[in-house]
Design an enzyme around this catalytic site. Structure first.
Site, PDB file in Angstrom:
ATOM      1  N   TRP A  75       8.157  49.733 117.966  1.00 18.39           N
ATOM      2  CA  TRP A  75       8.146  50.596 119.561  1.00 18.39           C
ATOM      3  C   TRP A  75       6.718  51.296 119.692  1.00 18.39           C
ATOM      4  O   TRP A  75       6.360  51.596 120.765  1.00 18.39           O
ATOM      5  CB  TRP A  75       9.311  51.598 119.296  1.00 18.39           C
ATOM      6  CG  TRP A  75       9.509  52.346 120.314  1.00 18.39           C
ATOM      7  CD1 TRP A  75      10.207  51.974 121.514  1.00 18.39           C
ATOM      8  CD2 TRP A  75       8.941  53.539 120.653  1.00 18.39           C
ATOM      9  NE1 TRP A  75      10.253  52.874 122.436  1.00 18.39           N
ATOM     10  CE2 TRP A  75       9.475  53.894 122.126  1.00 18.39           C
ATOM     11  CE3 TRP A  75       7.981  54.370 120.270  1.00 18.39           C
ATOM     12  CZ2 TRP A  75       9.009  54.992 122.691  1.00 18.39           C
ATOM     13  CZ3 TRP A  75       7.709  55.540 120.641  1.00 18.39           C
ATOM     14  CH2 TRP A  75       8.015  55.969 122.124  1.00 18.39           C
ATOM     15  N   HIS A  76       6.213  51.751 118.751  1.00 18.79           N
ATOM     16  CA  HIS A  76       5.196  52.618 118.695  1.00 18.79           C
ATOM     17  C   HIS A  76       3.786  51.688 118.977  1.00 18.79           C
ATOM     18  O   HIS A  76       2.811  52.292 119.562  1.00 18.79           O
ATOM     19  CB  HIS A  76       4.758  53.506 117.429  1.00 18.79           C
ATOM     20  CG  HIS A  76       5.552  54.564 117.390  1.00 18.79           C
ATOM     21  ND1 HIS A  76       6.731  54.682 116.988  1.00 18.79           N
ATOM     22  CD2 HIS A  76       5.275  56.040 117.816  1.00 18.79           C
ATOM     23  CE1 HIS A  76       7.294  55.822 117.090  1.00 18.79           C
ATOM     24  NE2 HIS A  76       6.327  56.673 117.457  1.00 18.79           N
ATOM     25  N   GLY A  77       3.827  50.556 118.647  1.00 13.38           N
ATOM     26  CA  GLY A  77       2.426  49.605 119.060  1.00 13.38           C
ATOM     27  C   GLY A  77       2.808  48.228 118.311  1.00 13.38           C
ATOM     28  O   GLY A  77       3.391  47.853 117.462  1.00 13.38           O
TER      29      GLY A  77
ATOM     30  N   PHE B  59       1.909  54.171 124.227  1.00 20.67           N
ATOM     31  CA  PHE B  59       3.225  53.875 123.538  1.00 20.67           C
ATOM     32  C   PHE B  59       4.339  53.233 124.875  1.00 20.67           C
ATOM     33  O   PHE B  59       5.366  52.713 124.546  1.00 20.67           O
ATOM     34  CB  PHE B  59       3.818  54.659 122.668  1.00 20.67           C
ATOM     35  CG  PHE B  59       2.969  54.962 121.595  1.00 20.67           C
ATOM     36  CD1 PHE B  59       2.199  54.171 120.917  1.00 20.67           C
ATOM     37  CD2 PHE B  59       2.700  56.219 121.127  1.00 20.67           C
ATOM     38  CE1 PHE B  59       1.285  54.214 120.136  1.00 20.67           C
ATOM     39  CE2 PHE B  59       1.797  56.575 120.184  1.00 20.67           C
ATOM     40  CZ  PHE B  59       1.071  55.729 119.519  1.00 20.67           C
TER      41      PHE B  59
END
Length: 475
Positions: free
Chosen positions: A321-323, A475
């Site tokens: 989800w963050h990258g 993000f």
């Protein structure tokens, strides 16, 4: 447009507030929707249509889910929920993970497929999760479908939390969409929260970034052990005051418009275990994965083997989800390993040792984790860790480290103190001891003066600094 820009502070926000408060209550949501679209289109003129597409898709899906539930056709309702999730996840994955997938296919099969090089729509991870949870909550009976597409659009596009959270679920503000409280006290509380968040971002986070960016962009062969530790400690504090500051500003802006958003941070660096840390850090994301992934998979109410499977699925997805990078995936799984170990036996062991050692354990785990989060690639992350622990560095310190400490020691010290509830506890104690003395206009005057000083310093720094967006915008 960002909250810490002069255009937002002196043009967009005052104008929006003025129009909002002189307008009839029936059109306030429309005013918010228009203002939010302008806010988003300021930096993403094309991708605003992508957000509108997501809004329309989930508005229609929400109505269909509720209709099928009322008819007692839960299987059809579930199909609609799945349809909504597929569309949302496809949009998110296409724009965020296409090039990551292509790069890995090229590396594995020795191909040369061209990258799409699509710009990442700002805030897509946040508003996608919000709209997905909307249809799921209707199916579960936790929320009613919004009948007005304008009101639903105002919720999705709500500019205070649109581009970097917190993830505001529809069920938490459903009643506030159509009926919310406006008062001078609530507005003043919002201003106070906003100014405090802005101060964290501009005065603390931006200054800490000078050291963190300087160290991580250096030739690692020239970085000393203490310089590496200084760089990652500054990044540890930077990301907290950056994202925590943004969350404060979002909550404050919400109050100015009558909304009450849930807290997103609760002094995470005072935690004693990794599990506790993630109950205090980015609370809205952690609770989202808990309620929509971990618990539906069975949570901890299954066999231990399946429970650990559920944990690693959640933490793999948290990293993703963050990258779109292996560094984020490793970062997520890294925390998943420690949480699994704590559930297995480590937490019981930790609570048998002195509190100070539990705290040192937590900080060490978190700081090492942030190396993977900050590094450009896996190679840089491991090389940086080698320097930190004296494996590949020849020097304990150097002149660069000394210069950083001389120039920024007060920012570092202030940040460490303010990352704990020390100031909050002292303020509460002073008010308790001097309640009668401070319970008058002088106390309000002093508080207002403090906020004025913060804003003055912030304005001076903004006027003399370059563009510096929030870390979580990517993000």
């Amino acid at each position: 447009m960002v909250f810490s820009s002069l255009i937002f502070l002196f043009l967009f926000l005052p104008l929006t507030l003025w129009i909002y408060y002189i307008s009839n209550s029936k059109v306030k949501n429309l005013i918010l929707l228009i203002a939010s679209l302008i806010f988003y289109a300021w930096g993403e003129p094309v991708y605003v249509f992508l957000m509108l597409f997501s809004t329309v898709v989930d508005y229609v899906h929400g109505l269909k889910v509720e209709r099928f539930i009322e008819l007692g056709e839960r299987k059809k309702a579930l199909r609609v929920v799945v349809s909504s999730a597929i569309i949302n996840l496809f949009v998110l994955c296409f724009f965020k993970y296409s090039d990551f997938l292509i790069e890995n296919i090229n590396n594995i099969f020795n191909l040369d497929i061209g990258l799409l090089n699509l710009p990442l729509p700002i805030g897509i991870s946040f508003y996608t999760f919000q709209t997905m949870s909307y249809t799921i909550d209707i199916y579960r009976g936790d929320a009613k479908a919004q009948k007005s597409i304008l009101d639903f659009g105002a919720y999705v596009a709500l500019f205070p939390q649109l581009v970097a959270g917190p993830i505001v679920r529809y069920q938490t503000i459903a009643t506030q969409i159509n009926k919310r409280e406006h008062s001078i006290e609530k507005f003043a509380d919002g201003v106070n929260r906003f100014v405090c968040g802005l101060t964290k971002k501009v005065i603390l986070s931006n200054q800490l970034a000078v050291i963190a960016d300087g160290v991580f962009s250096s030739n690692l062969s020239n970085v000393s052990i203490l310089e590496a530790w200084l760089g990652i400690v500054c990044y540890t504090l930077q990301i907290y005051f950056d994202f925590g500051g943004y969350s404060d500003m979002a909550i404050g802006l919400g109050k100015m418009f009558g909304f009450d958003f849930l807290e997103n941070f609760n002094y995470p660096y005072i935690s004693q275990t990794v599990s506790e840390f993630w109950r205090r850090w980015h609370i809205s994301l952690g609770s989202w994965f808990r309620d929509y992934v971990y618990i539906p998979l069975g949570g901890s109410r299954v066999s231990k083997l399946k429970m650990y499977r559920n944990l690693f699925i959640v933490w793999f997805l948290t990293g993703m989800w963050h990258g779109a990078s292996w560094t984020f995936i490793i970062w997520g799984l890294y925390f998943g390993v420690f949480i699994a170990l704590e559930k297995a036996f480590l937490e019981k062991v930790l609570y048998k040792i002195p509190r100070v050692f539990r705290h040192i354990y937590l900080l060490l785990i978190v700081v090492i984790g942030w190396v993977f989060f900050r590094a450009e690639n896996i190679t840089q992350a491991f090389e940086f860790l080698k320097i930190m622990f004296g494996v590949s560095s020849k020097s304990l310190t150097n002149s660069t480290c000394t210069v950083y400490l001389i120039d920024y020691w007060y920012i570092l010290l202030g940040s460490i103190i303010l990352s704990t509830p020390i100031a909050k506890v002292l303020k509460r104690l002073i008010l308790k001891v001097n309640k009668r003395a401070l319970d008058n206009d002088i106390a309000y005057l002093m508080h207002g003066l403090s906020l004025g000083i913060y804003m003055f310093v912030v304005m001076v720094m903004l006027c003399s600094s370059s563009y510096n967006p929030f870390l979580y915008f990517r993000f």
